[in-house]
Each structure stands twice: as structure tokens, then as C-alpha cells.
Write a protein that holds these residues in place. Structure first.
Motif: not given
Length: 91
Positions: A47-62
Motif C-alpha cells: 500500500v505504501l509503495f502504491g501510494v508513493l507511485f501514484l503520488g509521484g506520477g501526479l507530481l510529475l504530471r503537475a
């Protein structure tokens, strides 16, 4: 010593005697606590790695969207008449 054994077995006897629903009393969990702790730890890490992965993707998109907006703003300033010598100072 017989008295202590009778005392320890009394709750189990009471449960089997007074269980009117016909459902057997719940048994303790079958798996050892170590295995349960390991599975819970692995799931927590997933769960932690999933949240980090999705959060990182959102940061890159932003960041990409921000860069696009900045470049469009610069391009619009250059195309406006007097945009380069306007009242705003970029430095």
C-alpha cells in the motif's frame, strides 16, 4: 492441583452446555501470529509503495502542466504588442 484444572476447564464446559444455537464456539485463529504479522507487513508495504507511485506520477504530471503553462504565458507575452517592455519586471 485438581481444583486449578477444574477452574480452567469450567468456561469451556459452560460454553458447550449453554450454547443453545447449535453453532460451535469460535476457535482461536489457526495461523501463527508471526505469519499474520508478516502478511500484514507485506500488505502495508504494498500500500505504501502504491501510494508513493501514484503520488509521484501526479507530481510529475503537475510539473509538466506547470511547465506548459509557463511556456504558454511566455509565448503570449512575446506576441502581445509591448509585452517585452511592459510594466512587469521578470528579473
Amino acid at each position: 492441583m485438581n481444583g486449578s484444572r477444574a477452574g480452567a476447564g469450567a468456561p469451556a464446559t459452560w460454553l458447550s452446555c449453554c450454547n443453545q444455537s447449535g453453532v460451535p464456539p469460535p476457535e482461536p485463529p489457526e495461523g501463527p501470529r508471526v505469519v499474520q504479522a508478516a502478511v500484514l507487513g507485506v500488505l502495508s508495504l504494498l500500500v505504501l509503495f502504491g501510494v508513493l507511485f501514484l503520488g509521484g506520477g501526479l507530481l510529475l504530471r503537475a510539473q509538466g502542466l506547470t511547465a506548459m503553462l509557463v511556456s504558454e504565458r511566455r509565448a503570449s507575452r512575446e506576441t502581445e504588442p509591448g509585452g517585452a517592455s511592459g510594466g512587469e519586471d521578470d528579473s
